[in-house]
Design a protein around this motif. Sequence first.
Motif, mmCIF file in Angstrom:
data_model
loop_
_atom_site.group_PDB
_atom_site.id
_atom_site.type_symbol
_atom_site.label_atom_id
_atom_site.label_comp_id
_atom_site.label_asym_id
_atom_site.label_seq_id
_atom_site.Cartn_x
_atom_site.Cartn_y
_atom_site.Cartn_z
ATOM 1 N N ARG A 250 -82.246 -50.228 -13.535
ATOM 2 C CA ARG A 250 -83.663 -49.892 -13.320
ATOM 3 C C ARG A 250 -84.106 -50.275 -11.905
ATOM 4 N N ALA A 251 -83.620 -51.417 -11.432
ATOM 5 C CA ALA A 251 -83.981 -51.817 -10.063
ATOM 6 C C ALA A 251 -83.471 -50.782 -9.067
ATOM 7 N N SER B 122 -85.559 -47.620 -9.251
ATOM 8 C CA SER B 122 -86.925 -47.750 -8.725
ATOM 9 C C SER B 122 -86.956 -47.878 -7.208
ATOM 10 N N CYS B 123 -85.841 -48.327 -6.610
ATOM 11 C CA CYS B 123 -85.857 -48.429 -5.145
ATOM 12 C C CYS B 123 -84.908 -47.399 -4.520
ATOM 13 N N LYS B 124 -84.525 -46.408 -5.312
ATOM 14 C CA LYS B 124 -83.735 -45.275 -4.819
ATOM 15 C C LYS B 124 -82.420 -45.734 -4.180
ATOM 16 N N ALA B 125 -81.793 -46.708 -4.808
ATOM 17 C CA ALA B 125 -80.505 -47.208 -4.315
ATOM 18 C C ALA B 125 -79.373 -46.367 -4.885
ATOM 19 N N LEU B 126 -78.215 -46.491 -4.273
ATOM 20 C CA LEU B 126 -77.030 -45.826 -4.800
ATOM 21 C C LEU B 126 -76.687 -46.421 -6.170
#
Lengths: 144, 126
Positions: A24-25, A28-32
Amino acid sequence: MTREVTTPELEPGTFLITSGMDDRARASCKALPRADGNAHPIFAFIAALGGMGTSIAALCELCGSSIEAGPVLASTRIRWLAPMTVDSEYGVEARIVDTVAKQSRRFGKAIHARIRFTVLHGETECAEVDIHMILPERESDDER
Amino acid sequence: MSDDSRRTWRLEAVPGLDMHFWAEMLGDPNPIHIDASAARELGFGDATVNPGPTNLAYVLNLIADEFDSGTPSELEARFSGNVLAGDTVEAGFSRLEGREGQVELRRLPLGETVLEATFAMPKTER
């Protein structure tokens, strides 16, 4: 003015990084997406703050402020020492390094607190996190 | 001098609802992350304030993009401004020399710098 903190060693605590939390993290921060079982590197910081055995509200009180005053994070230094995998629990040790009362243009009289965290997996140190927080002083707080 | 060919990382419309999730993970009950009226009363603006670590995660995303999903060995960050719900932010390298450098996170469209970080990657890949 540097203040003496009566209990600089904060209660130790733990933080469990679940795969769902990491997923989810990342979303929510558009990480790979996670590729190798390792949590997003921001979890070094999250585990430190979220896993300390003292609540942030209690930490603010210890520093002569309150959570309602709107403390802000001024700076941080993170050292990643070992991989942090998901679905693992980490121990967190923390201590208040110092607190200094300063006049701030933005906050008026404020406490500058420096806190050091160590995030461990068993005996292995995974991360060392230093933070500098600015905590507006309580209006009714007398000089100590 | 800036180098426009360098990689950047952008997030359109920072999600306000996710601030609850981040604040909960961090054990951070600061009302500015969950209550726009509290943020307004404390002078932060008219929307909830993104937790600083979330802004730092954006910078780590840029570094991961540049270094094949790598994690730095060390990073120092200074939080100089706030990101509010609905903002668009962009992270870019202001310096990149081998396996270390400096990153800035800016609020668009004005380009106000809200976070500056210096970092170093491990000498060998983890």
